[in-house]
Write an enzyme that holds these catalytic residues in place. Sequence first.
Site, PDB file in Angstrom:
ATOM      1  NE  ARG A  63      -3.388   2.439   2.725  1.00 63.04           N
ATOM      2  CZ  ARG A  63      -3.226   3.310   3.722  1.00 63.04           C
ATOM      3  NH1 ARG A  63      -2.412   3.035   4.734  1.00 63.04           N
ATOM      4  NH2 ARG A  63      -3.899   4.436   3.739  1.00 63.04           N
ATOM      5  CG  HIS A 113      -0.906   9.102   3.568  1.00 69.31           C
ATOM      6  ND1 HIS A 113      -1.128   7.763   3.816  1.00 69.31           N
ATOM      7  CD2 HIS A 113      -0.419   9.595   4.739  1.00 69.31           C
ATOM      8  CE1 HIS A 113      -0.792   7.458   5.052  1.00 69.31           C
ATOM      9  NE2 HIS A 113      -0.344   8.555   5.645  1.00 69.31           N
ATOM     10  CD  GLU A 120      -4.499   7.696   9.612  1.00 68.84           C
ATOM     11  OE1 GLU A 120      -3.944   8.739   9.993  1.00 68.84           O
ATOM     12  OE2 GLU A 120      -4.105   6.573   9.951  1.00 68.84           O
ATOM     13  CG  ASN A 146      -5.179   3.419   8.673  1.00 70.38           C
ATOM     14  OD1 ASN A 146      -5.367   2.435   7.962  1.00 70.38           O
ATOM     15  ND2 ASN A 146      -4.721   4.556   8.200  1.00 70.38           N
ATOM     16  CE1 TYR A 170       0.007   2.684  13.543  1.00 73.68           C
ATOM     17  CE2 TYR A 170      -1.981   3.768  12.744  1.00 73.68           C
ATOM     18  CZ  TYR A 170      -0.727   3.233  12.512  1.00 73.68           C
ATOM     19  OH  TYR A 170      -0.213   3.237  11.242  1.00 73.68           O
ATOM     20  CD  GLU A 229      -1.611   3.983   8.099  1.00 71.88           C
ATOM     21  OE1 GLU A 229      -1.366   4.414   9.257  1.00 71.88           O
ATOM     22  OE2 GLU A 229      -1.740   4.715   7.100  1.00 71.88           O
TER      23      GLU A 229
END
Length: 447
Positions: free
Chosen positions: A83, A126, A171, A297, A299, A355
């Site tokens: 990606r 991005h 995002e 994504n 985290y 991600e």
Amino acid sequence: MSITLPSNSKMLTPDFIFGVATAAFQIEGAAKADNRLPSIWDTFCATPGKVKGMDNGDIACDHYHLWEQDIQLIKELGVDAYRLSIAWPRVMNEQGEANQAGLDFYRNLLKKLKAEGLTVFVTLYHWDLPQHLEDKGGWLSRETAYRFQQYADLVTTEFADWVDSWATFNEPFCAAILGYELGIHAPGLNKPEYGRQAAHHILLAHGLALPIIRKNAPHSKVGIVLNMNRSYAASEKVEDQFACLLRETLDNQFFIEPLMKGQYPQLLKTVAPQYLPTVLPGDMEIISQPIDFLGLNFYTCNHNAYDADSLFKNVQSSQNVEFTDIGWEIAPQAFTELLVTLHQQYELPPIYITENGAACDDHIIAGEINDEQRVRYLDGHLNAVHRAIDAGVDIRGYFAWSLMDNFEWAEGYSKRFGLTYVDYHTQQRTIKRSGYAYQAMLNARIR
Ligand code: IFM
């Protein structure tokens, strides 16, 4: 220490893809090569006090020149997919015409990735908005959404043959809220009302681009990538529960609900209308067109307590938890909960985890990087994805962030997320223990 999935996991079947991810500004460098225009991140980096150490993207991982060796690195890791993102300022001039040299770079890269048998996921945006568009209002201006449509048209016309999956945006939360509301990312504006309006224009740009991408690239999938944290309340107290709900609404629902249901969350209308953007007739229909996949994504998680001024504030977990080097709590169980909850709340298209990863305090010692925390992080989060799939969530792939250490935005080069260590003086790449653990898990699959 290894990465181990249950032997019967659907993630080990041939239909599930594993990859690594990067983004243009974070790795490419060559900031002025081949007529690349300045982006908002070049400007932000050059503004004292914005980026740690005043680091910038001028050289980064020099991927612009080292891309062939980086493709070999991707192959060596044994992943199925890669990606990447395309830098808008590299491929279009101020008049909206193609910059052939920039297009050539990506054409060569994409062709080679396909020739190597990789599945290719491309993100159009991005975060590196051309500075000349920011000068005209950036994402606060509706016009930028139409400029994005032109950019998407150019890129998807040129590259349709080599891209399996297009994401319009990475995002929107970060691009809009960190960039225009909190001022900690480019362009560094910080007015509460700016963030949500910028977000609306980004979502509008996504919707405006969808039919164009479908026309130009009928054989590719098209979607968008959202970042989401799981939110918890600091206590059982009603006000903390409210704080948590509002935080989750502003961070997550504000982005997914317009895409899936064509509306901004009702809760905001009643308790926090200052967070609602100006919406023109027809916008929500454009934003909520069907997509082929949703990229997520993940985290970390957050804990929230009520605050009389700001309505919610971040607090530390009351449990004994572990953090990564960037100060983010490690919470794999929160990942499963988030995925299962979203699945219950919405009729979602197939999900790709686009991600997931950890910043660790990595050091190269005798040619090796023993990033044991990252191995544990990946093992925990891959198993969290496995549990979500078992609970019925349709997840089709997982991308580790990141292929290699790179420019971590406001943190500069101080935080390392890579499966591969980058020595920024020599541009030497060295696969970390986590990269080898990922590789071992991938190579053990029966294909
Ligand atoms: O490095 C970033 C990436 O660009 C977007 N998602 C989060 C990563 C880690 O902060």
